[in-house]
Design a protein around this motif. Sequence first.
Motif, PDB file in Angstrom:
ATOM      1  N   GLN A  97       0.826  -1.205   0.000  1.00 46.54           N
ATOM      2  CA  GLN A  97       0.000   0.000   0.000  1.00 46.54           C
ATOM      3  C   GLN A  97       0.862   1.257   0.000  1.00 46.54           C
ATOM      4  OE1 GLN A  97      -3.297   0.125  -0.443  1.00 46.54           O
ATOM      5  NE2 GLN A  97      -3.260  -2.090  -0.650  1.00 46.54           N
ATOM      6  N   GLU A  98       1.961   1.224   0.749  1.00 48.89           N
ATOM      7  CA  GLU A  98       2.873   2.365   0.783  1.00 48.89           C
ATOM      8  C   GLU A  98       3.512   2.578  -0.590  1.00 48.89           C
ATOM      9  OE1 GLU A  98       5.220   5.536   1.950  1.00 48.89           O
ATOM     10  OE2 GLU A  98       3.499   4.628   2.947  1.00 48.89           O
ATOM     11  N   LEU A  99       3.967   1.498  -1.215  1.00 43.69           N
ATOM     12  CA  LEU A  99       4.615   1.613  -2.514  1.00 43.69           C
ATOM     13  C   LEU A  99       3.657   2.079  -3.601  1.00 43.69           C
ATOM     14  CD1 LEU A  99       6.954  -1.527  -2.659  1.00 43.69           C
ATOM     15  CD2 LEU A  99       7.593   0.854  -2.294  1.00 43.69           C
ATOM     16  N   ILE A 100       2.434   1.573  -3.567  1.00 40.72           N
ATOM     17  CA  ILE A 100       1.491   1.930  -4.629  1.00 40.72           C
ATOM     18  C   ILE A 100       1.098   3.402  -4.545  1.00 40.72           C
ATOM     19  CG2 ILE A 100      -0.749   1.437  -3.533  1.00 40.72           C
ATOM     20  CD1 ILE A 100      -1.481  -0.068  -6.125  1.00 40.72           C
ATOM     21  N   VAL A 101       1.041   3.943  -3.324  1.00 41.54           N
ATOM     22  CA  VAL A 101       0.746   5.363  -3.162  1.00 41.54           C
ATOM     23  C   VAL A 101       1.888   6.200  -3.727  1.00 41.54           C
ATOM     24  CG1 VAL A 101       0.496   7.228  -1.477  1.00 41.54           C
ATOM     25  CG2 VAL A 101      -0.801   5.114  -1.191  1.00 41.54           C
ATOM     26  N   GLN A 102       3.119   5.845  -3.365  1.00 42.34           N
ATOM     27  CA  GLN A 102       4.265   6.617  -3.813  1.00 42.34           C
ATOM     28  C   GLN A 102       4.472   6.502  -5.321  1.00 42.34           C
ATOM     29  OE1 GLN A 102       5.745   8.746  -1.850  1.00 42.34           O
ATOM     30  NE2 GLN A 102       4.311   8.079  -0.281  1.00 42.34           N
ATOM     31  N   GLN A 103       4.264   5.302  -5.885  1.00 36.85           N
ATOM     32  CA  GLN A 103       4.430   5.170  -7.324  1.00 36.85           C
ATOM     33  C   GLN A 103       3.320   5.888  -8.079  1.00 36.85           C
ATOM     34  OE1 GLN A 103       5.185   1.240  -8.777  1.00 36.85           O
ATOM     35  NE2 GLN A 103       5.457   1.923 -10.877  1.00 36.85           N
ATOM     36  N   HIS A 104       2.135   5.931  -7.508  1.00 39.21           N
ATOM     37  CA  HIS A 104       1.040   6.699  -8.117  1.00 39.21           C
ATOM     38  C   HIS A 104       1.449   8.165  -8.270  1.00 39.21           C
ATOM     39  CE1 HIS A 104      -3.162   8.119  -8.732  1.00 39.21           C
ATOM     40  NE2 HIS A 104      -2.693   9.199  -8.105  1.00 39.21           N
ATOM     41  N   LEU A 105       2.082   8.724  -7.245  1.00 35.94           N
ATOM     42  CA  LEU A 105       2.482  10.126  -7.287  1.00 35.94           C
ATOM     43  C   LEU A 105       3.519  10.378  -8.379  1.00 35.94           C
ATOM     44  CD1 LEU A 105       2.702  10.843  -3.450  1.00 35.94           C
ATOM     45  CD2 LEU A 105       0.826  11.389  -5.018  1.00 35.94           C
ATOM     46  N   MET A 106       4.380   9.395  -8.629  1.00 32.25           N
ATOM     47  CA  MET A 106       5.340   9.507  -9.731  1.00 32.25           C
ATOM     48  C   MET A 106       4.646   9.337 -11.073  1.00 32.25           C
ATOM     49  SD  MET A 106       8.792   7.495  -8.651  1.00 32.25           S
ATOM     50  CE  MET A 106       7.935   5.948  -8.392  1.00 32.25           C
ATOM     51  N   ARG A 107       3.810   8.328 -11.109  1.00 32.86           N
ATOM     52  CA  ARG A 107       3.192   7.897 -12.370  1.00 32.86           C
ATOM     53  C   ARG A 107       2.361   8.999 -13.024  1.00 32.86           C
ATOM     54  NH1 ARG A 107       0.979   7.083 -16.357  1.00 32.86           N
ATOM     55  NH2 ARG A 107      -0.060   5.249 -17.176  1.00 32.86           N
ATOM     56  N   TYR A 108       1.685   9.805 -12.232  1.00 29.10           N
ATOM     57  CA  TYR A 108       0.754  10.777 -12.792  1.00 29.10           C
ATOM     58  C   TYR A 108       1.238  12.218 -12.720  1.00 29.10           C
ATOM     59  CZ  TYR A 108      -2.378   6.886 -13.346  1.00 29.10           C
ATOM     60  OH  TYR A 108      -2.920   5.695 -13.748  1.00 29.10           O
ATOM     61  N   LYS A 109       2.549  12.403 -12.731  1.00 28.50           N
ATOM     62  CA  LYS A 109       3.096  13.733 -12.951  1.00 28.50           C
ATOM     63  C   LYS A 109       3.417  13.881 -14.437  1.00 28.50           C
ATOM     64  CE  LYS A 109       5.616  15.980 -10.046  1.00 28.50           C
ATOM     65  NZ  LYS A 109       4.666  16.923  -9.431  1.00 28.50           N
ATOM     66  N   LYS A 110       3.341  15.088 -14.946  1.00 30.61           N
ATOM     67  CA  LYS A 110       3.466  15.326 -16.387  1.00 30.61           C
ATOM     68  C   LYS A 110       4.837  14.931 -16.932  1.00 30.61           C
ATOM     69  CE  LYS A 110       0.076  19.050 -16.489  1.00 30.61           C
ATOM     70  NZ  LYS A 110      -0.175  20.488 -16.780  1.00 30.61           N
ATOM     71  N   THR A 111       5.836  14.933 -16.086  1.00 29.91           N
ATOM     72  CA  THR A 111       7.191  14.624 -16.544  1.00 29.91           C
ATOM     73  C   THR A 111       7.538  13.147 -16.460  1.00 29.91           C
ATOM     74  OG1 THR A 111       7.984  15.156 -14.319  1.00 29.91           O
ATOM     75  CG2 THR A 111       8.096  16.906 -15.979  1.00 29.91           C
ATOM     76  N   TYR A 112       6.561  12.285 -16.204  1.00 32.73           N
ATOM     77  CA  TYR A 112       6.844  10.856 -16.042  1.00 32.73           C
ATOM     78  C   TYR A 112       7.501  10.281 -17.289  1.00 32.73           C
ATOM     79  CZ  TYR A 112       6.193   5.839 -15.471  1.00 32.73           C
ATOM     80  OH  TYR A 112       6.396   4.488 -15.397  1.00 32.73           O
ATOM     81  N   LEU A 113       8.570   9.561 -17.098  1.00 31.99           N
ATOM     82  CA  LEU A 113       9.281   8.910 -18.195  1.00 31.99           C
ATOM     83  C   LEU A 113       9.773   7.555 -17.726  1.00 31.99           C
ATOM     84  CD1 LEU A 113      10.453   9.144 -21.086  1.00 31.99           C
ATOM     85  CD2 LEU A 113      12.529  10.036 -20.036  1.00 31.99           C
ATOM     86  N   TYR A 114       9.249   6.523 -18.322  1.00 31.39           N
ATOM     87  CA  TYR A 114       9.666   5.172 -17.972  1.00 31.39           C
ATOM     88  C   TYR A 114      10.957   4.830 -18.704  1.00 31.39           C
ATOM     89  CZ  TYR A 114       9.821   0.064 -18.131  1.00 31.39           C
ATOM     90  OH  TYR A 114      10.232  -1.244 -18.049  1.00 31.39           O
ATOM     91  N   ASP A 115      11.849   4.133 -18.026  1.00 32.70           N
ATOM     92  CA  ASP A 115      13.017   3.567 -18.688  1.00 32.70           C
ATOM     93  C   ASP A 115      13.294   2.203 -18.074  1.00 32.70           C
ATOM     94  OD1 ASP A 115      15.435   3.631 -16.732  1.00 32.70           O
ATOM     95  OD2 ASP A 115      14.585   5.633 -16.542  1.00 32.70           O
ATOM     96  N   PRO A 116      13.976   1.296 -18.797  1.00 34.31           N
ATOM     97  CA  PRO A 116      14.192  -0.067 -18.323  1.00 34.31           C
ATOM     98  C   PRO A 116      14.963  -0.175 -17.009  1.00 34.31           C
ATOM     99  CG  PRO A 116      14.488   0.003 -20.678  1.00 34.31           C
ATOM    100  CD  PRO A 116      14.361   1.432 -20.227  1.00 34.31           C
ATOM    101  N   VAL A 117      15.884   0.746 -16.740  1.00 33.82           N
ATOM    102  CA  VAL A 117      16.610   0.689 -15.457  1.00 33.82           C
ATOM    103  C   VAL A 117      15.636   0.954 -14.312  1.00 33.82           C
ATOM    104  CG1 VAL A 117      18.482   1.662 -14.085  1.00 33.82           C
ATOM    105  CG2 VAL A 117      18.763   1.397 -16.555  1.00 33.82           C
ATOM    106  N   PHE A 118      14.749   1.899 -14.494  1.00 33.49           N
ATOM    107  CA  PHE A 118      13.676   2.148 -13.533  1.00 33.49           C
ATOM    108  C   PHE A 118      12.829   0.888 -13.365  1.00 33.49           C
ATOM    109  CE2 PHE A 118       9.182   3.116 -12.970  1.00 33.49           C
ATOM    110  CZ  PHE A 118       9.162   3.966 -11.870  1.00 33.49           C
ATOM    111  N   GLY A 119      12.483   0.240 -14.499  1.00 28.18           N
ATOM    112  CA  GLY A 119      11.690  -0.986 -14.450  1.00 28.18           C
ATOM    113  C   GLY A 119      12.400  -2.087 -13.686  1.00 28.18           C
ATOM    114  N   LEU A 120      13.706  -2.230 -13.930  1.00 25.84           N
ATOM    115  CA  LEU A 120      14.496  -3.228 -13.209  1.00 25.84           C
ATOM    116  C   LEU A 120      14.482  -2.942 -11.710  1.00 25.84           C
ATOM    117  CD1 LEU A 120      16.541  -5.571 -13.000  1.00 25.84           C
ATOM    118  CD2 LEU A 120      18.349  -3.904 -13.526  1.00 25.84           C
TER     119      LEU A 120
END
Length: 298
Positions: A97-120
Amino acid sequence: MTAITSLSFSAVNQSSSERNTFVSSLASRNLSFEGFRLRSVFSCHYVGVKASNSTSRTAIHCMSTSTDVPPTVSETKSNFLKAYRRPIPSIYNTVLQELIVQQHLMRYKKTYLYDPVFGLGLVTVYDQLMEGYPSDEDREAIFQAYIKALKEDPEQYRIDAKKLEEWARAQTHSSLVDFSSKEGEIEGILKGIAERAGSGNFSYSRFFAVGLFRLLELSNASEPTVLEKLCSALNINKRSVDRDLDVYRGLLSKLVQAKELLKEYVDREKKKQEERAESQKANEIVAKCLGDPQVVGQ
């Protein structure tokens, strides 16, 4: 501080006094996972990937094609609960629950950019936090629900993590750092990160730091100087990486302590259940013998 406040193992029955005693012992250990804060630096709708013009540099971009208002944290959490309806032991659920809240805050900012190192990094954190989960099948189902609740593709995370892990296993400490002089898919990804970071267009996160740590770990490059050189090659602030890795190690240490306490508790309760079952069975045999005249006559 988020402390472990309850347990939900349906196979274990315990009295309220026993439960309160155990819960108090966990809480007294100050098992806080809130320190693993993920910086709110990324966000948008993940709709696909796009290769850069350079054949040797590959960057994965997350692009938004909609102006819709992003979901709230409660909606993301609700999506997770709808996707995975089975109960989760609270020692794991608290962290999720703690992780999903924090990742939500990252996920829905306009500057969000996924990269494979982040995924790893995310996959590494999840797998280590959920290590020892009662069911491997449920553990993967929870991961699927977790990522889909954030409207992303769990398969992409797994594929990217596997590619980077395989690549890192084939590297030495020198080849890992010297990625800029080589050609290849992973080398292109790292070059793209270095280019964006050098131009100030890269959003750093703690998941990225964990991803770097995993690359070093798999390539057997544990010397501190290698991390320093890798951060320099990627134009990443090493002090930020060091700080976030310290937090990550602390999180894992606290989780190990909690799991040990939980295992002791579950083993103790199972033993009590077995003793109660044996006692009940003996009482039933005695009652049957006393109530059966033929047995009594014998």
